[in-house]
Design a protein around this motif. Structure first.
Motif, PDB file in Angstrom:
ATOM      1  N   ALA A  37      -9.971   5.042 -22.851  1.00  0.00           N
ATOM      2  CA  ALA A  37     -11.343   5.672 -23.643  1.00  0.00           C
ATOM      3  C   ALA A  37     -11.469   7.217 -23.006  1.00  0.00           C
ATOM      4  O   ALA A  37     -12.544   7.448 -23.189  1.00  0.00           O
ATOM      5  CB  ALA A  37     -12.537   4.554 -22.568  1.00  0.00           C
ATOM      6  N   GLY A  38     -10.567   7.488 -21.592  1.00  0.00           N
ATOM      7  CA  GLY A  38     -10.859   8.595 -21.255  1.00  0.00           C
ATOM      8  C   GLY A  38     -10.464   9.861 -21.838  1.00  0.00           C
ATOM      9  O   GLY A  38     -10.636  10.612 -22.507  1.00  0.00           O
ATOM     10  N   THR A  39      -8.347   9.438 -22.734  1.00  0.00           N
ATOM     11  CA  THR A  39      -7.611  10.405 -22.478  1.00  0.00           C
ATOM     12  C   THR A  39      -7.868  10.665 -24.723  1.00  0.00           C
ATOM     13  O   THR A  39      -7.190  11.503 -24.438  1.00  0.00           O
ATOM     14  CB  THR A  39      -6.211   9.910 -22.668  1.00  0.00           C
ATOM     15  OG1 THR A  39      -5.882   9.208 -22.606  1.00  0.00           O
ATOM     16  CG2 THR A  39      -6.367   9.759 -20.409  1.00  0.00           C
ATOM     17  N   THR A  40      -8.578   9.684 -24.867  1.00  0.00           N
ATOM     18  CA  THR A  40      -7.920   9.642 -26.229  1.00  0.00           C
ATOM     19  C   THR A  40      -9.017  10.585 -26.991  1.00  0.00           C
ATOM     20  O   THR A  40     -10.105   9.750 -27.570  1.00  0.00           O
ATOM     21  CB  THR A  40      -8.146   8.065 -27.244  1.00  0.00           C
ATOM     22  OG1 THR A  40      -6.915   7.412 -26.099  1.00  0.00           O
ATOM     23  CG2 THR A  40      -6.977   8.274 -28.262  1.00  0.00           C
ATOM     24  N   PRO A  41      -9.262  11.588 -27.592  1.00  0.00           N
ATOM     25  CA  PRO A  41      -9.850  12.304 -28.193  1.00  0.00           C
ATOM     26  C   PRO A  41     -10.862  11.638 -29.190  1.00  0.00           C
ATOM     27  O   PRO A  41     -10.221  10.624 -30.171  1.00  0.00           O
ATOM     28  CB  PRO A  41      -9.684  13.792 -28.936  1.00  0.00           C
ATOM     29  CG  PRO A  41      -8.598  13.645 -28.040  1.00  0.00           C
ATOM     30  CD  PRO A  41      -7.977  12.171 -27.307  1.00  0.00           C
ATOM     31  N   MET A  42     -12.031  11.193 -29.647  1.00  0.00           N
ATOM     32  CA  MET A  42     -12.829  10.804 -30.956  1.00  0.00           C
ATOM     33  C   MET A  42     -11.885  10.768 -32.610  1.00  0.00           C
ATOM     34  O   MET A  42     -11.337   9.655 -33.122  1.00  0.00           O
ATOM     35  CB  MET A  42     -14.592  10.985 -30.955  1.00  0.00           C
ATOM     36  CG  MET A  42     -15.346  10.709 -29.836  1.00  0.00           C
ATOM     37  SD  MET A  42     -15.025   9.683 -29.306  1.00  0.00           S
ATOM     38  CE  MET A  42     -16.591   9.195 -30.039  1.00  0.00           C
ATOM     39  N   GLU A  43     -11.144  12.130 -32.566  1.00  0.00           N
ATOM     40  CA  GLU A  43     -10.825  12.196 -34.090  1.00  0.00           C
ATOM     41  C   GLU A  43      -9.430  11.319 -33.642  1.00  0.00           C
ATOM     42  O   GLU A  43      -8.699  11.122 -35.335  1.00  0.00           O
ATOM     43  CB  GLU A  43     -10.868  13.916 -34.754  1.00  0.00           C
ATOM     44  CG  GLU A  43     -10.013  14.177 -33.543  1.00  0.00           C
ATOM     45  CD  GLU A  43     -10.305  14.681 -32.187  1.00  0.00           C
ATOM     46  OE1 GLU A  43     -11.282  14.216 -31.883  1.00  0.00           O
ATOM     47  OE2 GLU A  43      -9.134  15.487 -31.768  1.00  0.00           O
ATOM     48  N   LEU A  44      -8.756  11.115 -32.977  1.00  0.00           N
ATOM     49  CA  LEU A  44      -7.062  10.438 -33.041  1.00  0.00           C
ATOM     50  C   LEU A  44      -7.352   8.968 -32.955  1.00  0.00           C
ATOM     51  O   LEU A  44      -6.143   8.109 -32.521  1.00  0.00           O
ATOM     52  CB  LEU A  44      -6.419  10.878 -31.597  1.00  0.00           C
ATOM     53  CG  LEU A  44      -6.255  12.101 -32.126  1.00  0.00           C
ATOM     54  CD1 LEU A  44      -5.082  12.736 -30.491  1.00  0.00           C
ATOM     55  CD2 LEU A  44      -5.840  12.489 -32.710  1.00  0.00           C
ATOM     56  N   ARG A  45      -8.405   8.585 -32.761  1.00  0.00           N
ATOM     57  CA  ARG A  45      -8.705   6.766 -32.422  1.00  0.00           C
ATOM     58  C   ARG A  45      -9.177   5.842 -33.326  1.00  0.00           C
ATOM     59  O   ARG A  45      -9.091   6.307 -34.892  1.00  0.00           O
ATOM     60  CB  ARG A  45     -10.127   6.869 -31.423  1.00  0.00           C
ATOM     61  CG  ARG A  45     -10.234   7.416 -30.134  1.00  0.00           C
ATOM     62  CD  ARG A  45     -11.942   7.122 -29.850  1.00  0.00           C
ATOM     63  NE  ARG A  45     -11.797   7.446 -28.239  1.00  0.00           N
ATOM     64  CZ  ARG A  45     -12.539   7.164 -27.212  1.00  0.00           C
ATOM     65  NH1 ARG A  45     -13.573   6.499 -27.809  1.00  0.00           N
ATOM     66  NH2 ARG A  45     -12.652   8.124 -26.177  1.00  0.00           N
TER      67      ARG A  45
ATOM     68  N   ASP B 142     -10.400   3.073 -33.609  1.00  0.00           N
ATOM     69  CA  ASP B 142     -11.320   1.988 -33.080  1.00  0.00           C
ATOM     70  C   ASP B 142     -11.941   0.964 -33.640  1.00  0.00           C
ATOM     71  O   ASP B 142     -12.734   1.032 -34.866  1.00  0.00           O
ATOM     72  CB  ASP B 142     -12.923   2.706 -32.423  1.00  0.00           C
ATOM     73  CG  ASP B 142     -13.999   2.040 -31.391  1.00  0.00           C
ATOM     74  OD1 ASP B 142     -13.857   0.701 -31.341  1.00  0.00           O
ATOM     75  OD2 ASP B 142     -14.738   3.147 -31.043  1.00  0.00           O
TER      76      ASP B 142
END
Lengths: 399, 399
Positions: free
Chosen positions: A217-225, A227
């Motif tokens: 949850a900390g190291t993954t930018p929103m656009e690379l998820r 979810d």
């Protein structure tokens, strides 16, 4: 038809049944199929039937019947005697007790009926002990083919022989009328005292599995998820929006949802949720399901998520018989009121019995829409009105 | 600085540590604080330290130190030796093994350092056995006040006296440098081999409780519902949208979500979910949290739902020391590359040590962004580059 004295009795009997199976913690009552409270309640009802002068009979599946003789096929009223956990005072019980009150009043005032007139306490409708929904009414229509071992064992404990279940089937019933609480807030919110049910909705239960990728949850930018829960949230919004836009009687409910791995600091990799869809029109219900499937699929593609959809259960809508609807409306009018028509969003024995007999239902309001809980209640004057209309309808058919 | 032979050794040692605590099912390794695998790994590292000519010492909390003497305050490198369940080969282990490789090469090529040069295997960072995150680095900075009984018992099993934990505190450290894998996909996706960390994000964990009303999924029209899950879905969409619109390094994750009563045919009456918020700037992080609180509150009001928000955890962002950042950038440049700067979205020992010492961090790429899993990996050439830059930085400071 005067049932004034009968209404006080009706309230007392509802109290008596409510006390049988009272839950020590959490309130309400619980009378699971073939349990001790279930058996005690059946015996109590059978005694009341005898008191009313009815000839009683417990059938092969455990339904309790009380009959006033007549010619031709029977006019039947009643409901189920089992309850959900922490169940209320009226669900099922009202239809039995009001049916008894109505029939007792008719016998007293009008004498013997022209046609056989029966009251039935159906053994099971809720599926709250086994996965047996509509067990009693399915036995009456001859629709039970196999009996699971655990149910067979429970039947044996009550002296019932599972091998003889087919004997419970009836082909000598003309019409079944059921008085029930609405279990929703429509009548209460619109201050209407009574409704004639037009149809019971069809139901589809879907299970959707959304697959993404669990990420930090900390190291993954929103656009690379990828979810899965964010995707599921978009689907939930779409589902709600579609059902809202269609309007009554369409409903869609996401009741269960599970997240994996379900950790504060991990982007969800998988979500499984259910959708409960209901509509009174078969085509409209299927169209609703199709729109939901299509939109969820689009959302999953836009978000690069996997999506699998499976049908857990599917039951078509059932229309009440038009002649019985008309007769119930006439009975209501003769009792001084213009009954509204309502689609039942919940399932009822009537929808099973409709396969072989003419069926109709009356609804009285649930205060605040509450049901399946200790707060389940209906105003005394509405209980009385419902019983009076039921009695008049039975009179119109059986006398 | 040549560490060519050292890199083969580094890979072998990473393999050796990875084998200590290997999980029989599900893959990966697990070295919980004060467990048998944890102790064996510490002993292995201490032996390697001695082989490199360092003087070793296990402190009061279980951190293992290897020291080359010098004048003044120490230059320290290292990382943590514990792992999460099914942990990978590099998280923590890389910083220890690469630190040892770099220091051994420096001692061999450059002789004794001007300043004390140390490698540390920090006993715990992950919180994967007890709720002890940053246990080792908190002991080094003297930040541990109380020791829970279960942790004290585990310490005693390893011959450590919880009453003496304060002795582990150090005031003779000048600078701490940590090489770590990114644990995210930013470097891998942008094909960059190395980054200097500018800051470690601040983290807030919120728990939101949405309260609606459980209703029958069939009998309750859409417009009469107070559906806690539909409301939560709208909040999830808003949270994702806010974080996306802010862009890097803002992230917001809803990782846990629980529905009540979680039944297919009941409108959800209650939903509890968590939000993990991170930002490298204190003010921007607080603004992000404020916007989320405000929007969720608006959604709950529009939908007539109850909303309670509580903070489970809050940790401010920590900037890496500007001098150390500059020095790491210079070391990278002298190794032939222009290092990018990156915000760390994950927590690291460096953020605790920053309270008392100058700190800096280097990141090497995680293939596919994978971490905390058996697939955790970094290309050999990136492991070598990271170790070379680390060695050069230590040389610049200690010689």
């Amino acid at each position: 038809m005067r049932i004034d004295g009968g209404v006080a009795l009706l309230e007392r009997r509802l109290d008596e049944l409510y006390a049988i199976g009272a839950e020590p913690e959490g309130g309400g009552t619980y009378r699971p199929l073939y349990g001790a409270a279930w058996a005690a309640a059946g015996e109590r009802v059978e005694r009341w039937m005898k008191d009313a002068g009815l000839k009683t009979h417990r059938d092969a599946v455990g339904n309790v019947w009380g009959r006033a003789a007549g010619n031709g096929k029977s006019i039947v009223t009643g409901s189920h005697i089992d309850t959900v956990r922490h169940g209320g005072r009226l669900d099922g019980a009202l239809g039995i007790v009001a049916g008894l009150t109505a029939v007792a009043a008719l016998l007293k005032e009008k004498g013997n009926p022209r046609r056989p007139l029966e009251v039935v306490a159906i053994c099971e409708e809720e599926g709250s002990r086994f996965a047996t929904n509509f067990w009693g009414s399915r036995a009456i229509t001859g629709a039970i083919d196999t009996v699971d071992a655990d149910i067979a064992a429970a039947m044996a404990e009550r002296g019932l022989d599972p091998a003889k279940i087919a004997i419970a089937a009836r082909d000598d019933i003309d019409t079944f009328i059921e008085l029930h609480i609405e279990q929703g807030a429509v009548l209460d919110a619109s201050r209407q005292p009574l409704a004639v049910v037009s149809a019971i909705v069809g139901t589809a239960h879907l299970e959707l599995t959304v697959t993404g990728r669990p990420d930090h949850a900390g190291t993954t930018p929103m656009e690379l998820r990828k979810d899965a829960l964010a995707g599921a949230a978009a689907m939930l919004q779409a589902i709600e929006s579609i059902a809202r836009s269609l309007g009554r009687p369409a409903v869609a409910t996401v009741g269960r949802l599970r997240v994996e791995p379900d950790q504060v600091n991990v982007v969800p990799g998988k979500v499984v949720f259910t959708v409960d869809l209901r509509h009174s029109d078969l085509g409209a219900g299927r169209a609703l399901e199709e729109r939901i499937r299509s939109l969820c699929s689009t959302i999953s593609q836009e978000r690069r998520l996997g999506l699998a959809i499976r049908t857990l259960q599917e039951r078509p809508p059932v229309a009440m018989h038009p002649d019985v609807r008309a007769l119930l409306a006439r009975a209501a009018k003769e009792c001084g009121m213009q009954a509204t028509e309502l689609v039942s969003g919940a399932g009822h024995d009537a929808q099973i019995l409709a396969a072989r007999y003419r069926v109709g239902m009356l609804f009285v309001p649930s205060i605040g829409g509450r049901s399946h809980c200790p707060e389940e209640a209906t105003a005394p004057e509405h209980l009385e009105l419902g019983t009076r209309v039921l009695a008049r309808a039975l009179e119109l058919m059986a006398y």
